[in-house]
Each structure stands twice: as C-alpha cells, then as structure tokens.
Design a protein around this motif. Structure first.
Motif, PDB file in Angstrom:
ATOM      1  N   THR A  74     -32.292 -28.389   9.894  1.00 25.34           N
ATOM      2  CA  THR A  74     -32.286 -27.146   9.113  1.00 25.34           C
ATOM      3  C   THR A  74     -31.745 -26.052  10.010  1.00 25.34           C
ATOM      4  N   TYR A  75     -31.086 -25.124   9.384  1.00 31.44           N
ATOM      5  CA  TYR A  75     -30.458 -24.051  10.175  1.00 31.44           C
ATOM      6  C   TYR A  75     -30.211 -22.875   9.248  1.00 31.44           C
ATOM      7  N   SER A  76     -30.433 -21.696   9.764  1.00 31.50           N
ATOM      8  CA  SER A  76     -30.199 -20.519   8.938  1.00 31.50           C
ATOM      9  C   SER A  76     -29.745 -19.381   9.850  1.00 31.50           C
ATOM     10  N   PHE A  77     -28.609 -18.795   9.519  1.00 29.17           N
ATOM     11  CA  PHE A  77     -28.070 -17.741  10.390  1.00 29.17           C
ATOM     12  C   PHE A  77     -27.178 -16.809   9.573  1.00 29.17           C
ATOM     13  N   SER A  78     -27.379 -15.515   9.751  1.00 27.43           N
ATOM     14  CA  SER A  78     -26.510 -14.527   9.086  1.00 27.43           C
ATOM     15  C   SER A  78     -25.999 -13.571  10.136  1.00 27.43           C
ATOM     16  N   ASP A  79     -24.808 -13.100   9.934  1.00 32.33           N
ATOM     17  CA  ASP A  79     -24.273 -12.135  10.898  1.00 32.33           C
ATOM     18  C   ASP A  79     -23.178 -11.300  10.232  1.00 32.33           C
ATOM     19  N   ALA A  80     -22.909 -10.162  10.812  1.00 31.38           N
ATOM     20  CA  ALA A  80     -21.809  -9.297  10.360  1.00 31.38           C
ATOM     21  C   ALA A  80     -21.488  -8.342  11.488  1.00 31.38           C
ATOM     22  N   PRO A  81     -20.229  -7.960  11.614  1.00 26.85           N
ATOM     23  CA  PRO A  81     -19.877  -7.075  12.735  1.00 26.85           C
ATOM     24  C   PRO A  81     -20.324  -5.639  12.514  1.00 26.85           C
ATOM     25  N   GLU A  82     -20.567  -4.946  13.613  1.00 30.04           N
ATOM     26  CA  GLU A  82     -20.889  -3.514  13.509  1.00 30.04           C
ATOM     27  C   GLU A  82     -19.624  -2.680  13.344  1.00 30.04           C
ATOM     28  N   MET A  83     -18.685  -2.880  14.236  1.00 33.27           N
ATOM     29  CA  MET A  83     -17.464  -2.070  14.144  1.00 33.27           C
ATOM     30  C   MET A  83     -16.539  -2.672  13.099  1.00 33.27           C
ATOM     31  N   VAL A  84     -15.994  -1.816  12.249  1.00 37.65           N
ATOM     32  CA  VAL A  84     -15.203  -2.374  11.151  1.00 37.65           C
ATOM     33  C   VAL A  84     -13.789  -2.746  11.577  1.00 37.65           C
ATOM     34  N   LEU A  85     -13.234  -2.010  12.528  1.00 37.90           N
ATOM     35  CA  LEU A  85     -11.934  -2.431  13.067  1.00 37.90           C
ATOM     36  C   LEU A  85     -12.121  -2.740  14.541  1.00 37.90           C
ATOM     37  N   ARG A  86     -11.744  -3.951  14.895  1.00 39.13           N
ATOM     38  CA  ARG A  86     -11.864  -4.378  16.293  1.00 39.13           C
ATOM     39  C   ARG A  86     -10.479  -4.861  16.706  1.00 39.13           C
ATOM     40  N   GLY A  87      -9.765  -3.952  17.375  1.00 40.88           N
ATOM     41  CA  GLY A  87      -8.345  -4.256  17.562  1.00 40.88           C
ATOM     42  C   GLY A  87      -7.897  -4.224  19.004  1.00 40.88           C
ATOM     43  N   ALA A  88      -6.778  -4.910  19.230  1.00 45.29           N
ATOM     44  CA  ALA A  88      -6.134  -4.860  20.541  1.00 45.29           C
ATOM     45  C   ALA A  88      -4.702  -4.402  20.315  1.00 45.29           C
ATOM     46  N   CYS A  89      -4.085  -3.875  21.352  1.00 46.63           N
ATOM     47  CA  CYS A  89      -2.707  -3.445  21.142  1.00 46.63           C
ATOM     48  C   CYS A  89      -1.772  -4.036  22.184  1.00 46.63           C
ATOM     49  N   ILE A  90      -0.522  -4.073  21.766  1.00 45.78           N
ATOM     50  CA  ILE A  90       0.547  -4.548  22.646  1.00 45.78           C
ATOM     51  C   ILE A  90       1.646  -3.498  22.599  1.00 45.78           C
ATOM     52  N   GLY A  91       2.136  -3.113  23.747  1.00 43.83           N
ATOM     53  CA  GLY A  91       3.232  -2.139  23.780  1.00 43.83           C
ATOM     54  C   GLY A  91       4.551  -2.865  23.671  1.00 43.83           C
ATOM     55  N   VAL A  92       5.321  -2.513  22.646  1.00 44.35           N
ATOM     56  CA  VAL A  92       6.689  -3.046  22.596  1.00 44.35           C
ATOM     57  C   VAL A  92       7.507  -1.983  23.340  1.00 44.35           C
ATOM     58  N   GLN A  93       7.270  -1.943  24.612  1.00 43.39           N
ATOM     59  CA  GLN A  93       7.778  -0.892  25.482  1.00 43.39           C
ATOM     60  C   GLN A  93       7.985  -1.488  26.870  1.00 43.39           C
ATOM     61  N   LYS A  94       8.580  -0.743  27.759  1.00 45.50           N
ATOM     62  CA  LYS A  94       8.954  -1.257  29.082  1.00 45.50           C
ATOM     63  C   LYS A  94       8.512  -0.317  30.203  1.00 45.50           C
ATOM     64  N   PRO A  95       8.458  -0.823  31.450  1.00 41.31           N
ATOM     65  CA  PRO A  95       8.098   0.058  32.570  1.00 41.31           C
ATOM     66  C   PRO A  95       9.156   1.135  32.819  1.00 41.31           C
ATOM     67  N   TYR A  96      10.343   0.952  32.266  1.00 39.02           N
ATOM     68  CA  TYR A  96      11.454   1.884  32.527  1.00 39.02           C
ATOM     69  C   TYR A  96      12.085   2.296  31.203  1.00 39.02           C
ATOM     70  N   TYR A  97      12.929   3.348  31.238  1.00 45.75           N
ATOM     71  CA  TYR A  97      13.673   3.742  30.036  1.00 45.75           C
ATOM     72  C   TYR A  97      14.908   2.855  29.906  1.00 45.75           C
ATOM     73  N   LEU A  98      15.302   2.573  28.694  1.00 41.00           N
ATOM     74  CA  LEU A  98      16.551   1.831  28.505  1.00 41.00           C
ATOM     75  C   LEU A  98      17.719   2.796  28.737  1.00 41.00           C
ATOM     76  N   PRO A  99      18.852   2.282  29.214  1.00 38.94           N
ATOM     77  CA  PRO A  99      19.979   3.181  29.485  1.00 38.94           C
ATOM     78  C   PRO A  99      20.349   3.998  28.247  1.00 38.94           C
ATOM     79  N   GLY A 100      20.564   5.279  28.461  1.00 36.24           N
ATOM     80  CA  GLY A 100      20.977   6.158  27.356  1.00 36.24           C
ATOM     81  C   GLY A 100      19.865   6.494  26.383  1.00 36.24           C
ATOM     82  N   ARG A 101      18.657   6.085  26.707  1.00 40.18           N
ATOM     83  CA  ARG A 101      17.547   6.355  25.795  1.00 40.18           C
ATOM     84  C   ARG A 101      16.420   7.047  26.532  1.00 40.18           C
ATOM     85  N   THR A 102      15.486   7.527  25.758  1.00 38.47           N
ATOM     86  CA  THR A 102      14.381   8.216  26.410  1.00 38.47           C
ATOM     87  C   THR A 102      13.049   7.566  26.014  1.00 38.47           C
ATOM     88  N   VAL A 103      11.971   8.259  26.328  1.00 37.51           N
ATOM     89  CA  VAL A 103      10.647   7.634  26.236  1.00 37.51           C
ATOM     90  C   VAL A 103      10.360   7.055  24.835  1.00 37.51           C
TER      91      VAL A 103
END
Ligand code: ADA
Length: 883
Positions: free
Chosen positions: A106-135
C-alpha cells in the motif's frame, strides 16, 4: 468531478520487462512521456509486473502540476491535477520504486510544487560582440551557436530539467525574430540565409515539442527596441538606440514580428525586457508594451483563431514595471513579472530596502512575481553548491520578496553556454554536468522551500556519496566543503564590492583604491542598502573607529575573519575524504582545486581588507607609521593572490565569460583582456611596489602628493549653443542663477555649453556639432541617491552598465573626475567623457538635469581621480598612495 482515465496495462514479456499500452489514443505527449519514464524504471528494475496494474488519470482540480498516488490491491492509481501532474506523478512513483526496488503493498502520496514557474535560462549570446554588431545582437546561426542545433544536447538538457521538475526554459537574445520568422511587409528584415532559416525552424520546433513533452514551456526573451541589422540598414537607422523615440515604422515592424512569431509558435511564451535599448523608466515603456507588444501577441492569436493567451513575462529591468503592469493587466491576463533577486550576483537571502519593496509591489499586483537569479558575477567561475545558502534564498524569495517563481541563470559562464571555464585537456566540460548541484538545489527548493535542515543534510550527503562513490559520512564532508565555500563569495561582494553587476568580476580581486574609495568607481549603493544585511563599508568602519562611534551589523573585519575560517573549513573537509573517493575522481579533484581557490581568494581579500582598514587611519592621523603597519598585510595579500593565480593557471580558461569592454572591475577587460588571475598578478605587485615607494618618499619628505593638475586642452567645434567659460562664479544654466563655487583644475577655462534647466526637466538633451578631429565631450552628472527604480527625473541618470549594456558605447561609463564641481545648492558633480570621431554628430543625453562642460582633444587622457570638491570630510583622498 471530471476524471479522465488512461489505463496502462503491464504486459509481461518472458524476461519480465514491462511493455505498456495506452488504450486512450487521445492521451497527450506529456502523459505518454511520464508513462514511458515509469515503464523504463520498471524494466530497469526488472519488477514482476504480472499482478500489478497502473492507472493514470487526470482530475482537473487542486494545485497546478499536483498529483496523488495511491496503491492498494496490486493496483496503483496516479491522478494528476493536469497533464504535468500526471507526468510528475509518474516520475515520483518511479523514484519510489527505485528506492524500494519493488511495487509497494500500500502506498499513498500527494505532492504539488510551491513555485508556479521554475525555470532555467540559456543565453543565445557570446562572450564577445559579433563584428559590426553591438550588445545582444546575435542571429541564430550554426556558425555562432553550434550547440543550438545539437539535438542530443537538447535532450540531455531537457531531461535534466524534467528530472529537476523545472517547467520553463528561457532563451535570451536581443532580437530573435529575424532568425525565426519572415514578414510579408518586411521581407528584407530576415538576417539569416534560407538554409539557416530552415534549420532554425526545424530545431525550434524540435525543441518546443520535446520541451512540451517534459512539461516545459519555452519562453523566448528579447530586448527592446532592437531591429534586425538588414532592417536597420534598409531604413538607414541604428539597430538599437536608447534615446530614440518610438517611431511608427519600428513599432509596426516589431508588432508584425511578434504576431508572426506567436502564430508560428503558439506554445512559446515571451519574456519582454523594456530596455535597455529604450529610455528606461519613462512613458515610452508603457506605450511600447501596451501598443506594440501586446497587440502583436493578440494579432498572432487572432490569426490562429485562438483565445488561450501565451504567458508574457515582463522584466522589471530598466523600467518602471509596476506602472507598466498597471496599464497592461486590463489588456492581457496571462502576465508575469520578473526581477533580479540579488542583482547579477548571489549575496544575501533576505534583501532589504527599496529593492525588496519593488518585488513586494510587483507581487501584490496579483500576477506571479518571478525571482531572477541573474548572472552570477561573484561566483564565476568556481563551483558553487551550497544547498543551505540556496534554501535560505528561496525562503527569502517567498517570505521577503513575495515571489512565487524562479528564473535561474547558469552558475557560471553564462555567455559561453554550454561550456564551463575549466581548462581540461582535450575537451570542454558541460555546465549542466559540472553544475548539477546548482540546478538540483535551486529546483528542489523551488518545489518546496521549507524542509527540515537535518533531513536536508542527509539528503545531500547521500547525493554526494553516490556521485563520488563514498560513504554517507564522507558525503557529509563534501557537503560541508560546498557550504563553507558557499559563504565566501556572497560575503565578500556584499561587504567590499563596487557593484552587484557583471561589470565586476569578484574572483579576480580588487584594487586597493577600489576598496578605500569605491565611490570613484561608480559604487552601486543598492548592493549595500538592499542586497546585504545591515552593516558597514570599509570607509564607514574606519571613520567610526576614529570617532569612537558604535559599529552596527556586519563589519569589514568580521567578514575578513569569517571568510578565512570558511576557506580553511572547506579545504579541511574536502581533504579528509580525498583518498576515499571511488567514482568521478577527476571531477572530485577539480572540486578540491576549487576549494583551494576559494581559500586563496578568501585569504587574499582578508589581508587586503585588513590593510585597507589599517592604512585608512593615516587619513586621520597623517602618521606614516599607520601606513607602514599595512605593508605586511598587503604583502601577504599579494602572496595569497599568487597562490590563486598558480591554482588557476592551468585549470581555468578565464574568470569571467563576458569579455567585452563592459567589464571594469578590477580592470577594464575589453577584447578578452584581464580575464585571468595570471594577468592580475603584475597589477597587484605594482600596487604594492608603488605603496612602498610612496611611503619611502613620504619619509624622505619628497613631495609625492602634489601632482600638478593642468587644464585640459579645449577644442573648438561647430555648434549652435552659447558658450560659458568655466571658472569660479560661472553660471551654467540660462534660466537659473546657480553658480560654480569650486571646480577641478582640469576644467578651468573650458567652454561649457549653456543649457536650460527647465527644458532638461522636460526632455532629453541633444547637441548637434561638427568637429574636424576626434573629441571627447565632458559631461557632468549630479550625484544622487539611487533607489531601486525611480520616477524622480530632476537629475539625468549617469551612464550605468547595471541597467544599460550600451552605456559605454562612447567610453562614457566610467567616472573620470569625481566630485569635480561644487555648485551652491546642488549635489556634487561627476565627470564622464564621451568620445567622438571627426565628423557631424549628435550628443544625446537622457532627460534630466546634467552639464555639458566642454570639448577636448580626443587624444588627451582625462585623469581618473577624485577632486573631492564638496566631498565629505571623512573622504580625504589617499588614492595617490597606490597610483
Ligand atoms: C546588465 C548587464 C548585462 C545584462 C543586463 C540584463 O546590463 O551588464 O550583461 O545582464 O543587465 O539584461 O539584465
């Protein structure tokens, strides 16, 4: 109550592997994914499935993503409150099976998250500027981002996210639309070739589909206002320009880009940064959000004939987010807000003051407030994994900030995704592998923050024991090393730092003048007022010491002492287990090295801060002995730093992944310079040498202080403004009688530009001019107290890299001469300089009162120093001892 059942029958094959059939063909890909995961566990554990059946069902009630598991009479029912609930229920039951290695009676378990959005991010960006472009301008192409097209890597990443129960993935980019959609009205705006465009469509679909299966929303972030490069070239405008007002063409282009994007990717949310490429904290933000962005999303939904609104997350960065939200909530319901928790650093679990108030205000709007653990400028690049600090931070997010969502940056090397900064022969390490503990700790507490500390210690000790093949007791020791080292960088930055922004790389150390005169370096006071417990800066501490005033809160000597203890404890704990590790030994050795790095860094800072406190006495006493006593401390700090440089020489490629001119502290780091400790060693050696030399000179009574200060060379440019010759008594505004009382010698005789005080209050200042040679324009900004966000626009805001990454495009970010002018009844003035090439230009300054103090030859070096006019008495300047 509506219940939807999917029966999963476990059909036994001869080898007891389970095979699953889903009888309801309507079942969602998310449910299928959960069921596959559960089934894989059953197969892997070789469980006897003859008599056990599992039913998955959905009961749309209760908390989002919640679930209940019930087992009795050889039957397990997993009821999800929604599709994600079913998925998480399957994963939770699989975890239970892994623990017990059999089906429960027998087993019984219920759960639900507290925070509604739990996110991670990834930068589609670089350590440097591309030539002719800015930040932030990085089109999605395989040349720039090979990893973006690597499906295997995406699956590995998404699997790690779902294992951590994360439900949102943010992709950060300046203007992603021109890589992802084509517009009928602006066919020339696309900025990738056809083959790349197809690849982008394919990979974006793949990513969003695979994410959706795992219960993850993809959310595309973009800055405003940025247009694509070909669009800008076509219309002969800049891709981004902070001072540019909203113009119909750009609004139409952006609205159509967003509409096309929503139509093409209806399951992708949007995250909007109303800055940095538009005037922050003004009416434009509200207009842009309500009249361009939201209508764009609605146009896309209309084209799809859909009413379900995708989420839009509004960043409270460089904007008055509460005002924007109030204007927008009546128009769009699915809105969220997001703000940086501790700036671009990790410093303190329970922020205070105006920064905390901003979060609380946003949280009270009724929408969900997401806490952003932004770039970790003080943690880069060493491993960070203190579950205790992280747990306290998430509790602080709920209790202090009113946050109910997490947006997590990579622990280090954000600009260099997917790799870490480790230098390992023959390969690069993946951040998601190296920094697993970072991701799992934040997500664990985002799911549920308050957990019993003793149980947490056991939990993490077991995790570490299994990772490194050692006993639980040794796992506990590794945990201690992580938790002890985890105090060092937060304490150092919040007590001694210049900024919470990635303008500063803490682990590279700080110059002595930065410790004893932080204001000169553009001190970001929120770091002390909001992102640290109550306490004292070095300057205040020294002043109080002299005057016998009682100290309050966390003091510099206290932190100097504590970090050394943390460093020692971390090293001792990790070394105790080092011979008993049986798994992942190479990675373990890298952790050991990181612990030594933390210790060396702590020792270095500690001695240097003690030296600072000691030598500041000289300001009050004028006694050379007070300087001499600081010498051994400074010597020790240099030796500790050499140790740090030796530890990192072969083990790290860099300290900081952002390698553009935006980096200022400890040294300006343009073109990937001053990114490694080995480059800083000579700087600190010279600093020590200079200090000793100055002490000797003082002893020999040679005049070391009196560096002769001369006026800068005025250059005549063509412009249509009334000149004012700078001198004591000069009046700078046409409509007020404020007079200059005192000014730095460099400014004397320069021709300032007469401006209208009342006009500056109403609108940004623009000055058109022509020059036949390169010039630097000296601009004076009045020093004002900075609040978290402000609608007080009397004084123009000085260039600030924390909220505007293009704030250095003309070299204007750094304060050149601080406290350079004293005007009766006005705050002191700091001088910044803007460089222009020969030609016709417009100097654009933000709305609010500021001064244009003259045009000087572009080749002239403007000294960086503190003129101390109207400075506080305690701030007698002794920077000259080090330069
Ligand atoms: C600052 C920082 C940038 C970026 C930005 C943001 O400008 O220098 O690197 O992080 O903030 O978007 O918050």
């Amino acid at each position: 109550m509506k219940q939807i059942f999917f029966v999963i029958s476990l059909v036994v094959c001869s080898v007891l592997s389970a095979q699953v059939k889903i009888e309801n063909k309507q079942v969602s890909s998310r449910t299928k994914f959960g069921e596959q995961r559960l089934n894989a566990t059953i197969t892997q554990l070789k469980l006897n499935t003859v008599k056990h059946s599992i039913v998955l069902s959905k009961q749309p009630t209760g908390k989002k993503e919640g679930f209940t598991i019930e087992t009795k009479n050889n039957r397990t029912t997993i009821i999800g409150n929604d599709e994600s609930g079913i998925l998480y229920g399957c994963l939770a039951f699989a975890d239970e099976l892994k623990k017990t290695k059999k089906f429960p009676g027998t087993y019984s378990f219920s759960d639900a998250p507290e925070m509604v959005l739990r996110g991670a991010c990834i930068g589609v960006q670089k350590p440097y500027y591309l030539p002719g472009r800015t930040v932030y301008e990085y089109p999605y192409t395989p040349e720039t981002f090979p990893w973006f097209y690597d499906k295997k890597l995406w699956i590995q990443y998404l699997d790690s996210m779902v294992a951590n129960r994360m439900n949102s993935l943010y992709l950060w980019n300046g203007h992603p639309f021109a890589s992802l959609v084509k517009l009928k009205d602006y066919p020339y705006a696309v900025e990738v070739d056809d083959a790349t465009f197809k690849k982008n469509e394919e990979i974006y679909r793949f990513l969003t589909t695979e994410a959706d299966k795992r219960g993850i929303w993809v959310i595309q972030m973009f800055y405003n206002i940025i247009v694509s490069k070909p669009f800008a070239e076509h219309h002969k405008i800049k891709t981004q320009e902070r001072e540019r007002p909203i113009i119909p063409l750009i609004s139409d282009y952006t609205r159509k880009s967003i509409a096309a994007f929503v139509e093409k990717y209806p399951n992708v949310g949007l995250m909007v940064c109303l800055g940095e490429a538009m005037e922050g904290v003004g009416k434009d933000d509200i207009e842009w959000f309500t009249q361009t962005i939201i209508p764009g999303v609605k146009d896309g939904l209309k084209a799809l004939n859909k009413t379900e609104e995708p989420p839009i997350v509004l960043r409270a960065h460089d904007t008055d987010a509460p005002a924007v939200m109030r204007a927008s909530l009546p128009l769009y319901k699915n809105l969220y807000t997001e703000a940086k928790f501790n700036g671009e650093a990790l410093t303190y679990a329970r922020p205070r003051g105006s920064w905390a108030e901003l979060h609380q205000t946003l949280s009270r709007l009724g929408s969900v407030q997401i806490e952003n653990v932004h770039i970790l400028a003080n943690l880069e690049p060493f491993r960070y994994g203190s579950p205790d600090f992280i747990q306290q931070s998430v509790i602080g997010m709920h209790e202090v900030m009113g946050g109910n969502g997490l947006h997590l940056y990579p622990q280090a090397s954000y600009w260099d995704w997917p790799y870490s900064a480790d230098s390992v022969k023959g390969k690069r390490l993946l951040q998601i592998e190296r920094d697993w503990i970072w991701y799992s700790a934040w997500s664990r507490y985002a799911w549920k923050a308050k957990r019993n500390r003793e149980e947490e210690i056991v939990y993490w000790s077991k995790q570490l024991a299994s990772k490194f093949g050692c006993s639980e007791a040794d796992g506990r020791r590794i945990l201690t090393a992580y938790e002890e080292s985890g105090e060092i960088a937060p304490k150092l930055l919040r007590r001694f730092g210049i900024t919470d922004g990635n303008r500063q790389t803490l682990t590279l150390g700080m110059l002595m003048t930065q410790l004893i005169n932080p204001f000169r370096y553009g001190l970001f006071t929120l770091l002390y007022d909001a992102e640290a417990p109550e306490g004292e800066m070095i300057l205040d501490y020294a002043d109080k010491q002299q005057k016998g005033i009682k100290h309050i809160g966390e003091t510099p000597p206290q932190v100097a002492k504590e970090v050394v203890v943390h460093g020692n404890n971390a090293v001792t704990s990790i070394m105790e287990v080092s011979r008993r590790i049986t798994k992942n030994k190479e990675e373990f050795n890298r952790i050991v090295n990181d612990m030594y790095c933390y210790k060396a860094m702590a020792d270095h800072f500690s001695s240097k801060v003690q030296a600072a406190v000691q030598l500041l006495k000289y300001k009050y006493s004028g006694n050379i002995a007070d300087l001499e006593l600081a010498v051994p401390m400074l010597e020790k700090s240099v030796n500790d730093y050499k140790e740090l440089a030796a530890l990192t020489a072969d083990t790290y490629l860099y300290a900081n992944s952002m390698q553009t001119q935006q980096r200022k502290i400890p040294m300006r780091g343009s073109n990937a310079t001053f990114k490694h400790w080995t480059e800083m060693v000579p700087v600190f050696e010279t600093e020590l040498k200079t200090f000793k030399y100055k002490i000797d000179s003082l002893k020999n009574r040679s005049n070391v202080k009196a560096q002769e200060r001369k006026s800068l060379q005025q250059v005549d440019v063509k412009l249509n403004h009334v000149p004012v010759v700078l001198n004591e008594g000069a009046v700078l505004f046409s409509d007020t009688s404020f007079r200059i009382k005192q000014l730095a010698p460099e400014l004397k005789g320069l021709k300032a530009v007469e401006l209208s005080f009342s006009r500056q209050l109403r609108q940004p200042t623009e000055i058109n001019f022509y020059t036949d040679k390169p010039v630097k324009i000296l601009v004076g900004y009045f020093k004002t107290q900075r609040a978290a966000f402000t609608t007080d626009t009397v004084f123009a805001k000085a260039p600030e890299l924390e909220t505007n990454a293009s704030a250095d495009d003309y070299g204007q970010a750094e304060i050149k001469i601080s406290n350079a002018i004293a005007i009766e009844g006005m705050p002191p003035v700091n001088i910044h300089s803007y460089s222009f090439k020969a030609g016709s230009h417009t100097l654009k300054l933000p709305k609010g009162v500021c001064l244009v103090l003259g045009f000087v030859d572009g080749t002239q070096i403007i000294p960086v120093y503190d003129a101390m006019l109207m400075g506080d008495a305690k701030n007698r300047n002794i920077d000259w001892l080090f330069e």
